[in-house]
Each structure stands twice: as structure tokens, then as C-alpha cells.
Scaffold this active site. Sequence first.
Site, PDB file in Angstrom:
ATOM      1  N   LYS A 210       0.844  -1.203   0.000  1.00  0.00           N
ATOM      2  CA  LYS A 210       0.000   0.000   0.000  1.00  0.00           C
ATOM      3  C   LYS A 210       0.882   1.257   0.000  1.00  0.00           C
ATOM      4  O   LYS A 210       0.666   2.183  -0.768  1.00  0.00           O
ATOM      5  CB  LYS A 210      -0.898   0.000   1.243  1.00  0.00           C
ATOM      6  CG  LYS A 210      -1.525   1.342   1.547  1.00  0.00           C
ATOM      7  CD  LYS A 210      -2.371   1.322   2.792  1.00  0.00           C
ATOM      8  CE  LYS A 210      -1.633   1.584   4.076  1.00  0.00           C
ATOM      9  NZ  LYS A 210      -1.224   2.983   4.310  1.00  0.00           N
ATOM     10  N   ASN A 211       1.905   1.265   0.856  1.00  0.00           N
ATOM     11  CA  ASN A 211       2.706   2.480   1.009  1.00  0.00           C
ATOM     12  C   ASN A 211       3.643   2.730  -0.169  1.00  0.00           C
ATOM     13  O   ASN A 211       4.210   3.813  -0.281  1.00  0.00           O
ATOM     14  CB  ASN A 211       3.502   2.429   2.318  1.00  0.00           C
ATOM     15  CG  ASN A 211       2.614   2.677   3.525  1.00  0.00           C
ATOM     16  OD1 ASN A 211       1.424   2.947   3.381  1.00  0.00           O
ATOM     17  ND2 ASN A 211       3.185   2.573   4.720  1.00  0.00           N
TER      18      ASN A 211
ATOM     19  N   CYS B 191      -4.307  13.119  13.103  1.00  0.00           N
ATOM     20  CA  CYS B 191      -4.884  11.776  13.053  1.00  0.00           C
ATOM     21  C   CYS B 191      -4.589  11.094  14.379  1.00  0.00           C
ATOM     22  O   CYS B 191      -3.908  11.653  15.235  1.00  0.00           O
ATOM     23  CB  CYS B 191      -4.356  10.984  11.877  1.00  0.00           C
ATOM     24  SG  CYS B 191      -2.716  10.385  12.074  1.00  0.00           S
TER      25      CYS B 191
ATOM     26  N   ARG C 169       1.071  14.876  12.948  1.00  0.00           N
ATOM     27  CA  ARG C 169       1.474  14.642  11.556  1.00  0.00           C
ATOM     28  C   ARG C 169       1.455  15.901  10.680  1.00  0.00           C
ATOM     29  O   ARG C 169       0.660  16.031   9.744  1.00  0.00           O
ATOM     30  CB  ARG C 169       0.638  13.523  10.947  1.00  0.00           C
ATOM     31  CG  ARG C 169       0.769  12.243  11.750  1.00  0.00           C
ATOM     32  CD  ARG C 169       0.101  11.080  11.107  1.00  0.00           C
ATOM     33  NE  ARG C 169       0.976  10.378  10.192  1.00  0.00           N
ATOM     34  CZ  ARG C 169       0.666   9.225   9.618  1.00  0.00           C
ATOM     35  NH1 ARG C 169      -0.476   8.657   9.854  1.00  0.00           N
ATOM     36  NH2 ARG C 169       1.503   8.638   8.806  1.00  0.00           N
TER      37      ARG C 169
ATOM     38  N   ASP D 195       5.274   0.870  12.081  1.00  0.00           N
ATOM     39  CA  ASP D 195       4.027   0.223  11.631  1.00  0.00           C
ATOM     40  C   ASP D 195       3.909  -1.240  12.081  1.00  0.00           C
ATOM     41  O   ASP D 195       2.887  -1.871  11.838  1.00  0.00           O
ATOM     42  CB  ASP D 195       3.921   0.292  10.095  1.00  0.00           C
ATOM     43  CG  ASP D 195       3.539   1.683   9.615  1.00  0.00           C
ATOM     44  OD1 ASP D 195       3.257   2.545  10.455  1.00  0.00           O
ATOM     45  OD2 ASP D 195       3.526   1.906   8.387  1.00  0.00           O
TER      46      ASP D 195
ATOM     47  N   ARG E 137      -8.482  -0.159   5.284  1.00  0.00           N
ATOM     48  CA  ARG E 137      -7.634   0.849   4.634  1.00  0.00           C
ATOM     49  C   ARG E 137      -6.328   0.228   4.147  1.00  0.00           C
ATOM     50  O   ARG E 137      -5.701   0.747   3.221  1.00  0.00           O
ATOM     51  CB  ARG E 137      -7.281   1.969   5.631  1.00  0.00           C
ATOM     52  CG  ARG E 137      -8.427   2.902   5.922  1.00  0.00           C
ATOM     53  CD  ARG E 137      -7.942   4.044   6.781  1.00  0.00           C
ATOM     54  NE  ARG E 137      -6.724   4.599   6.225  1.00  0.00           N
ATOM     55  CZ  ARG E 137      -5.805   5.270   6.918  1.00  0.00           C
ATOM     56  NH1 ARG E 137      -5.965   5.484   8.191  1.00  0.00           N
ATOM     57  NH2 ARG E 137      -4.732   5.739   6.335  1.00  0.00           N
TER      58      ARG E 137
END
Length: 417
Positions: free
Chosen positions: A22-23, A118, A123, A306, A398
Site C-alpha cells: 500500500k505504502n 490523526c 502529523r 508500523d 484501509r
Amino acid sequence: MQKLIVKGKKFLSGSISISGSKNATLPILAASLLCKKVKITNIPLVKDVFTMIELLSSIGLNIKINKNENSLKISNFKRRLNTIAPYNLVKTMRAGVLVLGPLLAKFKKAKVSLPGGCAIGSRPVDLHLFALKKMGAKIKIKNGYIHASAKNGLIGANINFPKISVGATENAIIAAAHAKGKTTLWNCSIEPEVQDLIFFLNNLGCNIRLKKRNIVIVGMFEPKSISYEIMFDRIEAGTYLIASALAGKKISILKVKPSVIDTEIKILKKMGVKNTRKKNKIIIHKSNKINKTNIVTAPYPGFPTDLQAQMMVLMTKAQGISKIKENIFENRFMHVPELKRMGAKIKIKNNTAFIEGPCKLSGAEVMATDLRASVSLVLAGLIAENKTVINRIYHLDRGYENLEKKLRKCKAVIQRL
Ligand code: UD1
């Protein structure tokens, strides 16, 4: 609202294929604003990727997704595009701010919503703006939007980041690829996803070199039509490695490049998790005893923030007190109160969590406020007694493709309601 129900204490066995990252997909999609025609394969079909596709479509790119193939084709022959990234799309996915660099470089102006805060911290985007200003951008913040312009186009510059940021490095690379002259970036993020972006841009025809933490970009290029395969998702791979260490009899994690996740594999090995590395897979065998350990989150090649929440669950099974120091985000222990409700013994002091193990977890109704925290609760559910109900699972959607399907294939008892 959907929830997941996990029945714990079942041994898992089988294999799990890891999806595309995803990233890596998100910045590569943003960089497609510089392309004419491109095919991207190994795309994970997750919510954040669909949000980026919606954003790029609203800007004016023509995107066709092939869900059966996990691929998409982008064509971009319009001379003018809409240079606005609206709040409703950027607020749900901060990576939306990655369109700022390419829009500004190509169209000399852009209006992109500020992403806002968030769950895991404030951020900010000051480092993104710092880099673009060095390339000649004029930037104003008004009504929650970044208004950026560069009358004569962006110009290559020397940029020394005061702090390492993945997103700011990516925004600067994409912008510099379409700026006049040479840009040198110092103190960059060198996460594998940043490297994947560089491979993608070089395949398109750019001239970008990475050396230690420096990146040199020679701007302006004629984009070729290419097909590009996204790298594997190393965070998804790490999540399933930990799930296998927690509950697996024997599980093969497929479609990975073990050298990319060397740090994670070494830590698991130190904790007593038996594994066999092959060219494109890692096999995790049942471990009888998990050893305590200490980890500190850091930019790549350090331990990824993460995977911190998932690792914490494994630490509840370790003998003694393990420690996690979170160095990247200021508020990333939101999963701790929920894990404690399941019986974990965890104390927090400043940015360090102390996890006492081994302890028995018992099922509970829980919820989490971000993607990785949510998945850590699924992992906890796999080893807890009785049933765990995980609420607010839109966070999981997500970033994890087919989570239940992949776990069920390994005999986990997990159901979406
Ligand atoms: C990316 C990843 C995210 C991961 C994070 C850190 C994507 C889409 N997301 O997020 O999953 O957790 O890297 O590995 O790739 N910072 C500033 N100013 C800025 C930008 C960042 O102070 O302008 C700070 C942040 O608050 C944070 C740290 O720098 O404390 C790292 O953030 P950054 O590397 O930018 O993370 P993201 O790119 O947002």
C-alpha cells in the site's frame, strides 16, 4: 458498522500470499501525474488505494482498474488538469498530500487540503513544504488549504531535511523529477517504498540515484509508456510473520523478498521464533518458548513503527519484561488500553512501553483508532481464550487486503459481521 469476530486458541497452518505494498502504491500513483500512459500491477485492493484513485480521477487522470488482475492502467493526455485536492479526500488519507509535488512541478500551481491530525499524532507537513519552497515554490496556507505556486516552474535545489520523513522525501523526489536542473536531497527516508518509487520513476525515464541517505535527481524527462510491478507489502508480511509466531504450527509466508525485512526476521529469531528463509518465502515453525526483547522504532533499516503494535502482542507471550520505545510518532500506544482489557500487563512511561509476559489473554469487545492498532487486536484475538470482537474495522480495510480470507485459509476462525 462492521465488526470482526475472532475465536482464539486455534492453531494455524498453511500459507499466506503477501499483497502489493500500500505504502509503495500511493506515492507511485501520485507520481503517475507525470506519466502519459502506464500500467501498474500488484496493486493491493484496499481503501487507501481506492481513495488515491478517486483523488487522481477528480484531478483528471483516466484510470481503469482490473480487480481480477490487481492492476490498473492510467492514461493522461490532457493538457490541463484540475490542480485541486479537496479536503474530503485528503482528510481520510494523509498520503493525498503527495499530489502537491507533481501538480506544482507540472502545472506551476496547486491547491491541496491540509491533512489535519490523526489518531497517532499531529502529523504536520512542514517538511514537504520546506522542500518545495527550496525549489522555488511560494506557499500560503489559507482556509485549511495549501496554496502553492511557482511562476517559472520548480528549479532543482540542495535540500537538507532537518528530520527524516517518508512522505516529504517522496513529495520532493516526484517534484524534483519534473523540476529544471539537478536536486540533491540529504537526510532522506530510504524506506523500501521510497526505493520502489525511485525504480518506478527511473523506469519511466528519470535519472535518480540513491547513495546512503542522499538522493540526486536530474529533473525533466520524456515519460515512456511502461508496466511496473509494485513491491510486496513488508508491513503486511511482518504482521503475518508475527501472527504465525503467535499461533502457527507451520506457516509459509509467500511472495516476499526476505532481505527487505531482515531487521524484523532477526528480531523474531532472537525471540526464539524458528524460521527458514527461502528466495521468495519465509517459513515459520512452532516455537516452544518466546524470549523477551527490547525494540526501538526508527526509520528504515530500523524497526518499523508500523509493526510496533503487532510486536507488542508477541511480547505478551515472552518470558520476562520486554520494552518498546516509540521514536517516530508521539501517540502510538492507543492499542495498549485495549490489550490491557484483554489481560495484557503493560505499563507506559513517556514513549516506552514495558510488556510483562508470559500472560494469558482473554477475549473481549475491543476497538482501535488506527490501522496497525486494529490489526494488533486481531492478532491478540488469535491467541486469546474465547471470542474477541473487534469494532471499527474500517481501519483494517484501509490497508489489509483480504485479511479474513488469508487467515481463514490457515484455519483461523474469523468472521465479519
Ligand atoms: C509513512 C507511512 C506510515 C508510516 C510512516 C513512518 C505511507 C503512506 N505512510 O507516513 O505508514 O507509519 O511513514 O514510517 O507511506 N513529520 C514532520 N513534518 C513533516 C512530515 C513528518 O514533523 O512534514 C514527522 C511526523 O509527525 C512523524 C515523523 O516525521 O513524527 C515521520 O513521519 P513520516 O515519515 O513523514 O510519515 P508519513 O510519510 O506520514
